[in-house]
Structure formats: structure tokens, C-alpha cells
Write an enzyme that holds these catalytic residues in place. Sequence first.
Site, PDB file in Angstrom:
ATOM      1  CE  LYS A 235       1.589  -5.548  51.132  1.00 24.32           C
ATOM      2  NZ  LYS A 235       0.122  -6.141  50.998  1.00 24.32           N
ATOM      3  NE  ARG A 276       3.065  -9.896  45.165  1.00 26.79           N
ATOM      4  CZ  ARG A 276       3.480  -8.751  45.080  1.00 26.79           C
ATOM      5  NH1 ARG A 276       3.620  -8.166  46.383  1.00 26.79           N
ATOM      6  NH2 ARG A 276       3.806  -7.923  44.150  1.00 26.79           N
TER       7      ARG A 276
END
Length: 307
Positions: A235, A276
Site C-alpha cells: 500500500k 491479506r
Amino acid sequence: MTTTTHATTPPHPGTPELHPQGLPRPGRTLVMGVVNVTPDSFSDGGLSFAADAAVAHGLALLEQGADIVDVGGESTRPGAARPPVEEELRRVLPVVRELAAAGAIVSVDTMRAEVAARALDAGARLVNDVSGGLADPAMLPLVARAGTPYVMMHWRGHSAGMQANARYDDVVGDVLDELRLRIEAALEAGIGPGRLIIDPGLGFAKAPEHNWELLGRLGAVRALGHPVLVGASRKSFLGHLLADRTTGQPRPPRQRDAATTAVSVLAAAQGVWCLRVHDVASTLDAVRVTARWGMEAEASAPSPLGG
């Protein structure tokens, strides 16, 4: 409604004590591999957009040891536009069906009850809803009827405008308060407390500093009394941290896996249920090491009785 809470101290670091019903219990943090069936994924630019490529990628993640594969047909990167429901179904269903037939535990990553229902019929075993039931009022009743595990994330709006909502008085306190409301809504809809999983929503309506504050307080998220899923993989807050020293340009997504693994180790040590990630192999190694280290730490700790 009062939310039932549970003990929040794991047996030893790296071994979560809360497990959703019907999912694996390997004695360590689980690893969920990402299968993006989208043309505009932030992490890979659409490398798995075609169904056959997505299935091949999912099978490769299984071979690497993924406990769960998470199949999604809608990009949730900041600014992304939503596909029509028919297009999301076209993307997701063949991949879910093939991976489930191959023996995978498949999660469907969707905000739409219709997609969730069709994916469950095709073999998916849990629903990962980044909106926590806010995007589609039919989602919580659908999950309650299906009796499936359900991941509900902290969410403040669709991708096209979510970053405008990254305003908090106290990001940890605000996120916890908003998650409590979603937990209450899920329980009132009839979803069993043993099937709820919560996700603090890193990167969703969060500035970089908000993500770091939430990671530093994962214990407070776990104290809500439900298993916690963390999705930090590749991210942008990692890209900003690792920006080029000369140009200031954020590190590209596919070059953030080592940083993701570092986050995975620290999150696993705090007892999160699942991570995840895009790079399953390195994360699985990391959580296995973390769990083994925790066993030694527990074994060598002084007895509370002084024995």
C-alpha cells in the site's frame, strides 16, 4: 446491543486465539493471497485480469501455501470507478468456481450482496466486504442467511472520493467507534459473533500517518473481541515511507514486498488472525518464524507462580 468480548491476550505471540468458525486453525496467523480480477489493480496493473490468468495466479498462491485466496472483481484503489454488477460477476464467478474446485478456500472480495451470493453458490466460503455492509443494505441479511464467515472493514465511502474523508479527531478511537457500530449492525442482522472478522481498513480513507497509528494500536482493534485481518500489502503508505531519497517519488508497489513482510511479522506478533498479501511465500515464512519464536519466548518466560 452489547458486543460480546473475549480474552485479548494470545497464548503466545504469533498465535491468534480467536478463529472464525469453519476456517483453518494452523496455530499461527493465516495468510490470504490476493487475486485481483481487475484491469486497474494498483499492485499489478491488471496482470490477472483474464479469467485463465487469474485462476493460474490463484493456483500459484495455493502452491506457495496460501491458507485462503481472496478473489475480487472491483478495484478499490483511491479514485477507482465501480464496474457494473454484471461485469463484476463476469470477472469473479469463473475464477471462484475454478479455484474452489481445485480445493482452495476462496474468499470473495465484494461490496455487493448479489455478487456475494453468486460467489458463495460457486464455492466461495467467506465474504470479504470492504464496506462492512454499508455499500449494500442487502449484504448483512445475505451473510446471516448463508451462515458464512464475514470480514467487515472500516469504511468511509467508495474509492472515487474516499480520501476526502480521511479526517479524524483520534484515528484509533474513531475507527474503533465506527467498527463497533458495524459489529452491532451485523449481530442485529443475525450474523453469528463467531463468524465476524474485522479489518481496520488500512489505506481506505486514511492518510499515511493514520495507517501507522492503527498498526501501532492493533491490540486495541483486537480488544473489540473478534479476529482481525490486516491488509497492508504494497500500500501507498509503505511507498511514501520508502520514497526515493533523491526524487521523493514513492517506491513502486511491486517493490514494497520486503516492507510488507516487515509489517506482517509485527502484526503476527500482535496476534492478528490473518494477513491479506500479494507475496504469499515470504509472508508465510514470516508468520511461521514469528509463531515459532513466540513458542520459545513463552517456554522461557518465568512462571507467574515463581516455579
